[in-house]
Every structure is written in C-alpha cells, then in structure tokens.
Scaffold this active site. Sequence first.
Site, PDB file in Angstrom:
ATOM      1  N   HIS A  72      -1.205  -5.133  -2.980  1.00 53.86           N
ATOM      2  CA  HIS A  72      -0.209  -6.172  -2.749  1.00 53.86           C
ATOM      3  C   HIS A  72      -0.030  -6.908  -4.069  1.00 53.86           C
ATOM      4  CE1 HIS A  72       1.894  -9.640  -1.205  1.00 53.86           C
ATOM      5  NE2 HIS A  72       2.078  -8.987  -0.083  1.00 53.86           N
ATOM      6  N   GLU A  79      -5.601   1.667  10.869  1.00 54.09           N
ATOM      7  CA  GLU A  79      -5.750   1.842   9.420  1.00 54.09           C
ATOM      8  C   GLU A  79      -6.797   2.875   9.038  1.00 54.09           C
ATOM      9  OE1 GLU A  79      -6.298  -1.855   7.302  1.00 54.09           O
ATOM     10  OE2 GLU A  79      -6.208  -0.889   5.344  1.00 54.09           O
ATOM     11  N   LEU A 106      -5.921  -4.246  16.789  1.00 57.02           N
ATOM     12  CA  LEU A 106      -4.669  -3.826  17.429  1.00 57.02           C
ATOM     13  C   LEU A 106      -4.746  -2.408  17.982  1.00 57.02           C
ATOM     14  CD1 LEU A 106      -1.707  -5.019  15.150  1.00 57.02           C
ATOM     15  CD2 LEU A 106      -2.211  -5.703  17.493  1.00 57.02           C
ATOM     16  N   ALA A 107      -5.211  -1.461  17.163  1.00 58.42           N
ATOM     17  CA  ALA A 107      -5.256  -0.064  17.609  1.00 58.42           C
ATOM     18  C   ALA A 107      -6.260   0.105  18.741  1.00 58.42           C
ATOM     19  CB  ALA A 107      -5.613   0.853  16.438  1.00 58.42           C
ATOM     20  N   GLY A 108      -7.444  -0.482  18.571  1.00 53.65           N
ATOM     21  CA  GLY A 108      -8.508  -0.344  19.563  1.00 53.65           C
ATOM     22  C   GLY A 108      -8.112  -0.921  20.915  1.00 53.65           C
ATOM     23  N   ARG A 159       3.133   2.417   2.249  1.00 55.22           N
ATOM     24  CA  ARG A 159       3.477   1.927   3.577  1.00 55.22           C
ATOM     25  C   ARG A 159       4.539   0.837   3.497  1.00 55.22           C
ATOM     26  NH1 ARG A 159       2.176  -2.500   6.196  1.00 55.22           N
ATOM     27  NH2 ARG A 159       0.530  -3.184   4.785  1.00 55.22           N
ATOM     28  N   ARG A 192       6.702  -3.188  -3.109  1.00 59.00           N
ATOM     29  CA  ARG A 192       5.381  -3.665  -3.518  1.00 59.00           C
ATOM     30  C   ARG A 192       4.780  -2.890  -4.678  1.00 59.00           C
ATOM     31  NH1 ARG A 192       2.713  -4.794   2.464  1.00 59.00           N
ATOM     32  NH2 ARG A 192       3.966  -6.648   2.870  1.00 59.00           N
ATOM     33  N   HIS A 224      -4.735  -4.067  -0.562  1.00 64.38           N
ATOM     34  CA  HIS A 224      -4.231  -4.661   0.672  1.00 64.38           C
ATOM     35  C   HIS A 224      -4.269  -3.701   1.852  1.00 64.38           C
ATOM     36  CE1 HIS A 224      -1.922  -7.281   3.183  1.00 64.38           C
ATOM     37  NE2 HIS A 224      -0.874  -6.492   3.254  1.00 64.38           N
ATOM     38  N   SER A 259       2.473  -1.322   9.517  1.00 66.16           N
ATOM     39  CA  SER A 259       1.024  -1.224   9.771  1.00 66.16           C
ATOM     40  C   SER A 259       0.705  -1.634  11.203  1.00 66.16           C
ATOM     41  CB  SER A 259       0.242  -2.086   8.791  1.00 66.16           C
ATOM     42  OG  SER A 259       0.634  -3.433   8.886  1.00 66.16           O
TER      43      SER A 259
END
Lengths: 552, 233
Positions: free
Chosen positions: A234, A374, A10-12, A384, A283, A350, A389
């Site tokens: 998690h 991340e 996602l970030a890349g 978080r 969590r 997690h 995320s």
Amino acid sequence: MNVIVIGAGLAGLTAAICAAEGGAHVTIVAPQYSERAQSVMAMGGINAALDTKGEADSVEEHFKDTMRSGCYINDEAAVRRLADDAPALVEWLAGSCGVNFTRTESGQIDLRYFGGQKKARTAFAGARTGKQLMTGLIATCRRYESDGSIERLTGNSLLSLIVTDERKCAGVVLCNNVTDEITSIQADAVVLCTGGANGIYGKTTGSVMNDGSATGLALEAGAGLANLEMIQYHPTTVDFGDKRLLITEAARGEGGRLYTMRNGERWYFMEEWYPERGALMPRDVVSRSIYKVCNMMGLGIDGKNQVFLDITMMSDEIIRTRLDEVLDTCTSYINIDPHSEPIPVYPGIHYFMGGISTDMRHRTGIESLYAAGECSCQYHGANRLGGNSTLGAVHGGMMAARTILEEVSEGMSQSAADKALADAAARRAQWNARTDKDLCSVSRAEVLKKTASVMNSAMGIYRDGVRLNAALAELVEIEDKLDGLSLNTSYSDRQRLGAMLLLARASVMSALARKESRGAHQRVDFPETDDSRYRRSTIVTSDGGRNLRVDI
Amino acid sequence: MIIRIKRQADSSSESYCQEFVYDGEKHVTVVNVIEWLNIRLSSAGLAEIAYDNSCQHGLCGACAMVVCSRPVLACRTFIDELGTDTVEIRPLGKFPVISDLLVDRSELHEAMKRAELWTEKTTGTSVSATCNNSALCLMCGLCLEACPNYAPGDIFKGMPEAMASLNLIPKTCRGEHRDAMEKNYRKQVFAGCTKSMACEKVCPMNLPLVTMMSDANRLSVWKIWKLIGGDRL
C-alpha cells in the site's frame, strides 16, 4: 457431516454459516474471537456490479477489471464466478446478515469509485466496512451457535493437518495457545481461512495474529502454494512501533497530494509523471514511484525512506467527516496535525495475493481440504483491486462450503485422527524431554526478526536475482541452525515458527522462479513482462518434508 | 521508566507484581512496551507476558487492560502521555484471568447467545446513525470494567448487549424473536443500569452511549413510542 473451519474472519465465518445452513456441524477454531480478526480493519468496501448509480456497470466489466488488475495470472473461471455472484452476495450480506451498508436517499445500496475501476462498484458501510461486515456475520453465526450447529474453539491454533495415506484430509491437530495442550479433531472436511503471511515480514498493515503458519503447515502437508511472490504494497503507510499504519486511499481520493523536496522546493512527482491521474494511479504504480524517489533518486524527506502526503489544503470539515481515521492516526500515533503538517508516508506490505492454491471451487491439492480468504490464491493474480479482498473472502467461504456440501461424503474413520494425535503426542513428549544442551542459542523473537529483515530486503517493491539468492541462502542457514534444536519457547510457537520459515523460503523461491516483471512482482534483472513463459502461476510444493520445488 | 505488571502464571496460581525498567523509545504504546519486554524475556529464557494482541491500531479491542487505574486499549495508550514515571499495568478485573494480562471474555459472547441476539434469515434494514454506530462495538469489555453495576455472573450485561440489541432489534420483524430480544434488553440492560455512564468515558470507539441508551430504551422499553410509531430507528 463435520466441518472444521480454521480462522474466524470474513472467510471463516461465511464458510461456517453457509455450511451450517446446509446442515453440516461446524467447529470454528481460532486464536481469538471474530471481533479481533484482521477483517475488521478493512475500511474501503466490497465490490459488486449492482449498478445502483445508473452507469451501466456489469459483471462483465467487473470480471475484466479484476483480470486486468491481476495481469491475467488469476484464475479466469474463478474470477468470472466471483463477479457473477458478487451482487447476490452483497444482497445476502444486507438482507440476511443485516450489514449496515450506506444507502442512497432512495434506499438502494450506495456505491463508490475505487482505484482501477471506472464504474462506481464498491459498496461500503460508512468508513468501516470490514467491521460492519463482521458484525453482521457474527450476529448471523450466533444463530447457528445457539442451536449447536456451529461451535467455537477459541484460543487454539493449528498444529498440523491430518492427512491419510490416500492424501485425504481427515481433521486437524490443535494446540491450546495458553496451556500448550494438544487435541485432535476428526472431520469430513477442513477449510483454512487463516489470512495472510504477515508474520514472516514483521511490520505490515495487518494483524499480528495472521502469522502465515497455517499456510506453511498446508505446504508441509502436501498442498501447493501459488504466486507467493505477489505482495501488495500500500503506497501510503506510516511507520509506528511494530506496525505500518495505513493512511487510506481516500486521503488521495479527496485531493491529497504527494510530494518530496527537490532543490529546496516541493516536487509533486506523481503529478509530473502522471499528469492525468497523479497520486490516484493504481496502488502498485504509486508505490513504485515513491520507491524510485527515495531509493533511486535519493530524494526521500530528510534522507529517509519517506515522502510527504499533504492534505492541508482540505477544510476541517472534510478532514473531520471523511478522513477522521487519518486525523486520528496522525494526531495520536505520530503527533502530526494533518490540518497544518504533511504526513510522512512510505509503501508498506498490505495484502498477499498468493497463498494456498485452490481451484474455482476452493479445493486445494489435498482431498477434503479447502482454503478461502487471504490465505488462499485464485482471484487476485499479480495485483488486487481495492474492494475485491472482502468480496474474495466472503465468496471463497461460501464456495468452499457449497463444494463441501455437494461433494464430501460422511463417515471419516476415527483412526486417522487417533493416529495423528498419538504421533503429535509422541513428538510433544520428545520436546518435553529436551535438555539444555538441545537448546538453540537464539530466541524465537530473534529468529523472527532476522527472517523479517531477510524477507523485507529481498521481497521489496523491486527484486533482483542476486538479493533473492542471498536471501534463500540466509533462510536455509536459519533453518539449519534451528534444525533438531529446541527453542526456549512453547511447543506450539516452535511448530509455527518452523512452518513460517518454510513459507518464507517458498516465497523467495517463487520470486526467483518468476524471471519477469508483472504486477506486484518487479525484477530489475528481468524488467519485461514475458507472457509466453510466465502468464501462469508459480506453484511451490513440498516432498512431505522440507524439500521444496517450484514450478511455473 | 518503571513498568509494573501484575502477573499470574495461570488461573489457579497466585498473582504477583513484577517490575521492569524500560529505556526504549518514548512515544510508544503500552503494546509496544510489552513487546519490547517480551523480546528481552524470551531472550533470557523467561516466560513472556501473556496478553491478547491483534490489530495494534485501535480497531479490534484485543488488548483491553487496566493501565494506571484506567481501563484502556493498550495499543491506543501512549506511555509518554500518562504523566508518570511508573506505569502500572493489570488485567481487566471483571473477567477471570487466564494468564498475566490475558483474561477470559467468553461470558460476553455467551450472554449474547442467551439473549437471542442474532439475525433472522430475512432481516430488514436500518439506515440510522445509531444502528450504524452500535455495530462498531469492539466487545473489548472496557465499559464493563468501568461500570459500577456490572459484576461477573450478574444478570445485568451492560453496553455490549445494548449495542447488539440496537443493531438487531430495528431490523427484526415484530414477533416472538423480537419480543424476546426486547424483553432481554429490559431485564439485562435497562433494569440494571443506574446511568453512571462511566461507559461512555472509556469507550475506545467514542460511541455516544448516553444518546444510544435512550434510543435503545425507546425501542424496547417505552410503550408510548410504539403507539406513536416512534420505535423505529
């Protein structure tokens, strides 16, 4: 301008798309195609105060919830920007990347409730938001691939960052994962989007591709790493093979109950301890409770580290339609039918809140080197929020790209890259010339297994100084044992292993330095939160070699 | 249990079969078995078995291979459920082998580029289940392995391209780009598919490909649907 993005999740992808949109030429380097990135595993959603449910949600509340969850060691300016930009980012994902968000009957982006937030703020795409986000971004990235502004170098991993004497990143040295061939690319800017440090812990809920080596390499190159002690467990994961399989929070959201056996009877410990929210506490609270039941009270099911998650009271329709993933994981992997049997669960690693320290513009401590997703640290602090995320990854990629477009000047000389390649080739030649007497008696797999066991015993849900110090000594011993010796493995694997061990040691040092309990970091020897000394980030830096120092 | 793996050092080497004895846990996946073997190979100083591996939870499509003659995801295939004491593993046969079980699936991605399957700067939305489902395609290549029509280098591109078409065409305004995507679908999917639908049997996401194909045809092939406005999903 030439930009290198390491990582295709996602970030890349967001960094690559935004940089290409601004006119840069981008090279995406990754071991595998984007479809294999850990991002596709994200289920829950992406937070944005879109307020389509008429609850008077606001970016201010999103900001406050994120800060509170992060126990105020997250970067306030960065989080404010994250919350402010989130609604427009989600609109961009829907309207420009074609992400199939679930919509309300009137066609607006639907929102749902997620842990730690009182307003419905989590946009989602069926039960597989991460996969849907990635499909949209991949299709958008392809438009730029077709005109050549984005290129992919798939099948390669980072071997080292090229940093000039002026502490400026000038490119990367890469290694082909199969042929072990070394190449270097010169660039005006490099963005690391390489994910969490799964590799140094062995079993996690994430992808085995995210080994943490790039973060270790960034540390070696001189970038600081922040809050490495902050690891999210998690609460409900299932042990299987080399992994911990995630049982989504939705199982508890739909009414699933947690219990263990006490004196021959079911004991719903969460409901007794937290009558108001029961198993739907945040969590970290649920994870700590399960830990207490198993380790401090000795009440784990069958004497093992496990309690039961019970969803047998739900109708077949609910299980099949809303929890199909849970049903599938249970029936195929652990041979349990959740219609009639409770699911044995225990907390598992997690998410890593810590990583390469960046400012709100995603700059690292090295000029022209940026980090997002991340592998980087700025938004999540000590804990978080679910749904933050995916948002942090997309926002980070966008911010890094924007910063690069605004401040990086073109015209990097080729000489730094040439020199780095020559150095890498020389070291590689040395490696090729190794003889049997240089060979270490242990294998890479054994080193990784030992490291994971050290890390899991010291960096669990509760930590203490004695165990952390012992772990530090063991890690130093492992590094010393390998020092100067070769392993019977490929050159790139050996280099990555060194970086992972460095990251492991840096993580334990961070946990030792934070002599308080805050969010995901719980010290039994320092159970109180100490705002006067520790309401800030731990930062680990290296002296350019293997000597590390930690500041807080 | 005997594990027989087709191996090949690199793309130019001869392939050979290697047999291993596996005596680890029973209810494990083929990925777990390969990892188990690799630890032992690495300890013995021998070359590990190369393959793609990432999520180990059936969500990413990395570990597609052929196990006991069936194209499967190795992380979703349990050795105790194969009904045999000899597990035969070989790489996908319709892609060039890079090493051992690792194959080069880049053609899937290149074909998508050539078919102009990308979003416009402003895309529309679609809330249909078909559109949603199509975005779940893992691009693992199992459907192409099972497909009697697909051959490397052929003009027919099969289900991965159909899925991307289904996801993107309904969101794209009428015009040159949409026409091109529709034309490519007709040429590269519709014209070459003999409807064996073997793809549906092996799809690891259990996508209802028969229904989805008919939706894709409705979008891009049959003009009558356009006339009556039924080409919107």
